[in-house]
Write a protein that holds these residues in place. Structure first.
Motif, mmCIF file in Angstrom:
data_model
loop_
_atom_site.group_PDB
_atom_site.id
_atom_site.type_symbol
_atom_site.label_atom_id
_atom_site.label_comp_id
_atom_site.label_asym_id
_atom_site.label_seq_id
_atom_site.Cartn_x
_atom_site.Cartn_y
_atom_site.Cartn_z
ATOM 1 N N LEU A 188 27.866 38.378 33.963
ATOM 2 C CA LEU A 188 28.974 39.328 34.187
ATOM 3 C C LEU A 188 28.581 40.761 33.808
ATOM 4 N N CYS A 193 34.272 44.719 36.157
ATOM 5 C CA CYS A 193 35.351 43.724 36.157
ATOM 6 C C CYS A 193 36.703 44.391 35.874
ATOM 7 N N THR A 194 37.672 44.104 36.763
ATOM 8 C CA THR A 194 39.019 44.652 36.570
ATOM 9 C C THR A 194 39.958 43.637 35.931
ATOM 10 N N GLY A 195 39.429 42.441 35.652
ATOM 11 C CA GLY A 195 40.241 41.414 34.996
ATOM 12 C C GLY A 195 41.260 40.760 35.905
ATOM 13 N N CYS A 196 40.977 40.705 37.211
ATOM 14 C CA CYS A 196 41.954 40.147 38.154
ATOM 15 C C CYS A 196 42.111 38.635 38.010
ATOM 16 N N GLY A 197 41.113 37.963 37.476
ATOM 17 C CA GLY A 197 41.222 36.520 37.216
ATOM 18 C C GLY A 197 40.867 35.628 38.397
ATOM 19 N N CYS A 199 38.002 34.880 39.735
ATOM 20 C CA CYS A 199 36.845 34.008 39.486
ATOM 21 C C CYS A 199 37.250 32.807 38.626
ATOM 22 N N CYS A 232 34.371 37.105 43.460
ATOM 23 C CA CYS A 232 34.714 38.393 42.851
ATOM 24 C C CYS A 232 34.744 39.523 43.884
ATOM 25 N N ASN A 234 34.743 42.605 43.314
ATOM 26 C CA ASN A 234 34.100 43.828 42.817
ATOM 27 C C ASN A 234 32.609 43.688 42.536
ATOM 28 N N ALA A 236 31.207 41.905 40.321
ATOM 29 C CA ALA A 236 30.967 42.004 38.875
ATOM 30 C C ALA A 236 30.029 40.909 38.350
ATOM 31 N N TRP A 237 29.900 39.810 39.117
ATOM 32 C CA TRP A 237 28.944 38.770 38.703
ATOM 33 C C TRP A 237 27.620 39.043 39.397
#
Ligand code: SF4
Ligand code: SF4
Length: 364
Positions: A188, A193-197, A199, A232, A234, A236-237
């Motif tokens: 990560l 990461c915007t924390g959208c959840g 994933c 994801c 974005n 982010a991974w």
């Protein structure tokens, strides 16, 4: 030096007739009464580039002429998509045109409920490979011999997908796939990461949870399936640096264990046609890289993969890929990976040799 038998489409436009030219090669491995695993990738749902069922049928019919009892086979995927379960794979295979009626042989999921895996060790380990045991899918391990049909194409992570990959990843259980994929477990990048959840929801293995507004991975539960990375929005991974090369080390070792389970009684056919930039596991197609070449076959998976790379390099490039003209390894260059690692490692551990001579197969 190994022999690579080549059926060139430019000289043999009748492919069905031309495939008969491999009968002698088949008979070096296949005897009357043998149960022959015909291993191939039957295509992800939505991907149109997999090997055509009619070509597989043709190979099955030739094996039947030798008095063998072929069955068509593959294993379930590590990632939770259409081919994740035995039932899901059989439904996908039927959707893509692979049924008992079309291929004239049972379609068997080699790691299905009826089959116990057989544990093999790689012949020897080099370059820090930590693979000490490989679970060969039961139906493959129980077969007398195997004919591997590979749609030769590009691959995002390891540059190209050929015979070594088809066997090393495609003939083993989920556990052994996971052990190989550990080298490309996503990492990560919190800054993206915007924390959208999303994933967390996508991880059916329960390896992700939210903590402090960011996903947290439980390494014990993670099987390295890559779904979080795919999901994801974005990016982010990320994949660990150098994992494409490291995964090839594992592929070669796993392929050697599968070959060992079959006492080396394996024939490899690479269909160098519809050579797309990306693999058949994707749920959509990808553009073709070169004009169709033909079918390369050998008892040596290293030689046939090396010859296939060279044949792609020597072929007419298409569309956007013309910019790779003159490259020594077009598929590896497209993906920015040294895809000869799998060949070099496989050679080092005795799976085959990179040096080969081409023997043209003439239509009988
Ligand atoms: S954390 Fe990601 S890679 Fe690991 S099992 Fe879950 S979805 Fe797959
Ligand atoms: S999907 Fe991407 S952005 Fe959303 S929580 Fe997961 S890593 Fe963060």
């Amino acid at each position: 030096m190994s022999s690579v038998y080549l059926l060139r489409y430019s000289e043999n436009p009748d492919v069905f007739k031309g495939l008969r030219g491999f009968l002698n090669l088949f008979s070096e491995v296949v005897s009357e009464g043998d149960r022959v695993a015909v291993k191939l990738h039957m295509g992800e749902l939505g991907n149109p580039n997999y090997l055509r069922p009619a070509l597989v049928r043709r190979v099955v019919d030739l094996l039947r002429e030798l008095g063998a009892k072929p069955f068509v086979t593959d294993t379930t995927t590590l990632y939770p998509m259409a081919r994740f379960t035995e039932r899901g794979y059989l439904e996908t295979a039927a959707y893509n045109g692979f049924t008992k009626e079309t291929v004239n042989a049972p379609v068997v999921i080699a790691d299905g409920a009826c089959y116990e895996p057989v544990v093999e060790r790689p012949v020897r380990t080099v370059m820090g490979c930590r693979l000490r045991r490989v679970e060969v899918a039961g139906a493959v391990a129980e077969a007398d011999c195997m004919v591997v049909l590979t749609h030769f194409k590009g691959h995002l992570m390891v540059g190209f997908g050929g015979s070594i990959k088809n066997v090393g990843m495609g003939c083993v259980t989920k556990r052994s796939k996971s052990e190989q994929h550990t080298v490309n477990r996503p990492v990560l990048d919190e800054s993206l990461c915007t924390g959208c959840g999303r994933c967390v929801e996508s991880c059916v293995f329960g390896a992700l949870s939210m903590g402090d507004g960011k996903p947290v991975m439980d390494a014990e539960k993670c099987v390295s399936c890559g779904m979080c990375k795919l999901t994801c929005p974005n990016g982010a991974w990320r994949l660990p640096e150098g994992c494409g090369e490291e995964l090839q080390v594992y592929l070669a070792h796993a392929a050697s264990a599968v070959s060992k389970a079959l006492d080396g009684r394996v024939v490899y056919l690479n269909f160098i046609q519809d050579v797309t930039s990306l693999c058949d596991c994707r749920p959509s197609g990808s553009p073709r890289v070169v004009e169709d070449v033909g079918v390369a076959a050998s008892l040596d998976p290293v030689a046939v993969d090396k010859a296939s790379i060279d044949l792609v390099d020597g072929s007419e490039l298409l569309g956007e890929f013309r910019r790779f003209k003159g490259c020594r390894d077009v598929l590896g260059s497209i993906h920015g990976v040294d895809d000869t690692v799998q060949l070099r490692v496989a050679e080092k551990i005795g799976l085959g040799v990179m040096e080969y001579e081409v023997v043209d197969v003439s239509v009988p």
